[in-house]
Design a protein around this motif. Structure first.
Motif, PDB file in Angstrom:
ATOM      1  N   LYS A 127     -74.079  52.273  -6.412  1.00 40.89           N
ATOM      2  CA  LYS A 127     -74.197  50.826  -7.197  1.00 40.89           C
ATOM      3  C   LYS A 127     -72.812  50.600  -7.475  1.00 40.89           C
ATOM      4  CE  LYS A 127     -79.182  51.115  -7.777  1.00 40.89           C
ATOM      5  NZ  LYS A 127     -80.197  50.580  -8.432  1.00 40.89           N
ATOM      6  N   TYR A 128     -71.727  50.949  -6.884  1.00 37.70           N
ATOM      7  CA  TYR A 128     -70.389  50.852  -7.383  1.00 37.70           C
ATOM      8  C   TYR A 128     -70.042  49.259  -7.673  1.00 37.70           C
ATOM      9  CZ  TYR A 128     -69.902  55.599  -5.883  1.00 37.70           C
ATOM     10  OH  TYR A 128     -70.082  56.990  -5.620  1.00 37.70           O
ATOM     11  N   GLY A 129     -70.650  48.367  -6.819  1.00 34.56           N
ATOM     12  CA  GLY A 129     -70.633  46.998  -7.310  1.00 34.56           C
ATOM     13  C   GLY A 129     -70.606  46.527  -8.879  1.00 34.56           C
ATOM     14  N   ASP A 171     -61.171  39.748  -7.564  1.00 31.18           N
ATOM     15  CA  ASP A 171     -60.978  40.216  -6.205  1.00 31.18           C
ATOM     16  C   ASP A 171     -61.627  41.546  -6.078  1.00 31.18           C
ATOM     17  OD1 ASP A 171     -59.700  38.058  -5.289  1.00 31.18           O
ATOM     18  OD2 ASP A 171     -57.661  38.899  -6.059  1.00 31.18           O
ATOM     19  N   GLU A 172     -62.315  42.312  -6.939  1.00 30.36           N
ATOM     20  CA  GLU A 172     -62.593  43.912  -6.799  1.00 30.36           C
ATOM     21  C   GLU A 172     -63.828  43.705  -6.070  1.00 30.36           C
ATOM     22  OE1 GLU A 172     -63.391  45.508 -10.726  1.00 30.36           O
ATOM     23  OE2 GLU A 172     -61.335  45.319 -11.078  1.00 30.36           O
ATOM     24  N   THR A 173     -64.685  42.548  -5.706  1.00 31.15           N
ATOM     25  CA  THR A 173     -65.797  42.574  -4.914  1.00 31.15           C
ATOM     26  C   THR A 173     -65.514  41.803  -3.685  1.00 31.15           C
ATOM     27  OG1 THR A 173     -66.652  40.594  -6.039  1.00 31.15           O
ATOM     28  CG2 THR A 173     -67.295  42.694  -6.629  1.00 31.15           C
ATOM     29  N   TRP A 210     -67.483  46.988   3.200  1.00 31.19           N
ATOM     30  CA  TRP A 210     -67.376  47.380   1.607  1.00 31.19           C
ATOM     31  C   TRP A 210     -66.480  46.632   0.917  1.00 31.19           C
ATOM     32  CZ3 TRP A 210     -66.594  53.432   2.806  1.00 31.19           C
ATOM     33  CH2 TRP A 210     -67.866  53.969   3.104  1.00 31.19           C
ATOM     34  N   THR A 211     -66.552  46.540  -0.429  1.00 29.76           N
ATOM     35  CA  THR A 211     -65.699  45.913  -1.168  1.00 29.76           C
ATOM     36  C   THR A 211     -64.821  46.825  -1.759  1.00 29.76           C
ATOM     37  OG1 THR A 211     -66.980  46.589  -3.271  1.00 29.76           O
ATOM     38  CG2 THR A 211     -67.715  44.655  -2.052  1.00 29.76           C
ATOM     39  N   LEU A 240     -63.408  48.429 -11.078  1.00 25.70           N
ATOM     40  CA  LEU A 240     -62.549  49.146 -10.341  1.00 25.70           C
ATOM     41  C   LEU A 240     -61.514  49.929 -10.876  1.00 25.70           C
ATOM     42  CD1 LEU A 240     -61.813  49.620  -7.210  1.00 25.70           C
ATOM     43  CD2 LEU A 240     -60.062  47.778  -7.561  1.00 25.70           C
ATOM     44  N   ARG A 246     -64.568  41.598   0.391  1.00 25.60           N
ATOM     45  CA  ARG A 246     -64.668  42.033   1.635  1.00 25.60           C
ATOM     46  C   ARG A 246     -63.761  41.443   2.766  1.00 25.60           C
ATOM     47  NH1 ARG A 246     -70.062  44.651   0.858  1.00 25.60           N
ATOM     48  NH2 ARG A 246     -71.126  43.659  -0.756  1.00 25.60           N
ATOM     49  N   ARG A 303     -64.387  48.003  -4.716  1.00 19.43           N
ATOM     50  CA  ARG A 303     -65.140  48.854  -5.572  1.00 19.43           C
ATOM     51  C   ARG A 303     -66.048  50.007  -4.666  1.00 19.43           C
ATOM     52  NH1 ARG A 303     -68.037  44.634 -10.143  1.00 19.43           N
ATOM     53  NH2 ARG A 303     -65.939  44.246 -11.016  1.00 19.43           N
ATOM     54  N   ASP A 304     -66.502  49.532  -3.372  1.00 20.02           N
ATOM     55  CA  ASP A 304     -67.124  50.257  -2.534  1.00 20.02           C
ATOM     56  C   ASP A 304     -66.256  51.407  -2.019  1.00 20.02           C
ATOM     57  OD1 ASP A 304     -69.744  48.920  -3.162  1.00 20.02           O
ATOM     58  OD2 ASP A 304     -69.537  47.643  -1.364  1.00 20.02           O
TER      59      ASP A 304
END
Length: 176
Positions: A103-105, A49-51, A59-60, A109, A53, A62-63
């Motif tokens: 580029k946090y994607g 689920d870290e990505t 943002w995700t 996390l 939105r 992570r973002d």
């Protein structure tokens, strides 16, 4: 050193949203407790689920964590520079450009949460050693005057703002 709330003349009106989120009259409990709060909130997000939105073009997780790191660095650098007497104006920053460039994607996390805690710890170490005179110094950022004291409150309020968004928008949408 116990802090007192900044006066509205110490920051641009835009920052009132963040400063108002800091409870009480002392910023230190919020500054010291937020790394654990970030870890608690983001620690409950599964790797799959870290990505996530909550809506298109948002943002995700992570973002969001990366943005917290970016904000911590930018506001911390501003406080550092102004406490040292910097008179040159410092630029604003476009958070969306910074998040894309970060580029946090591609970063887990848990690593981003640990990085946030490290940057926050560095800011706390620096801010906690300032004498009152340096705490009250004013510089120019984003074409507006701002005090070091106000920046400390903005650091805490900025994180609180985004944690609120995660709790109010991301988590309910993810569970739906």
């Amino acid at each position: 050193m116990e802090s007192t709330r900044p006066q509205p003349t110490e920051y641009a009106p835009f920052y009132e949203t963040y400063i108002a989120l800091v409870p009480g009259t002392d910023v230190w409990p919020a500054l010291r407790g937020q790394a654990a709060e970030v870890e608690r909130l983001f620690g409950g997000i599964g790797a799959d689920d870290e990505t996530f939105r909550y809506a298109p073009n948002k943002w995700t997780f992570r973002d969001v964590a990366g943005h917290l790191i970016d904000g911590e660095r930018i506001f911390g650098a501003r406080a550092f520079c102004f406490s040292r007497g910097e008179q040159a104006p410092l630029p604003s920053f476009d958070e969306n450009v910074y998040v894309v460039a970060g580029k946090y994607g591609g970063v887990p996390l848990r690593e981003l949460v640990a990085e946030f805690a490290s940057v926050r710890a560095a800011n706390i170490a620096f801010l906690s050693r300032l004498e009152e005179e340096r705490w009250m110094r004013v510089g120019t950022a984003s074409s507006r005057p701002i005090s070091v004291r106000a920046i400390a409150y903005i650091l805490a309020g900025h994180v609180q703002h985004h944690l609120g968004i995660v709790e109010e928008r991301y988590l309910p949408a993810m569970r739906a």
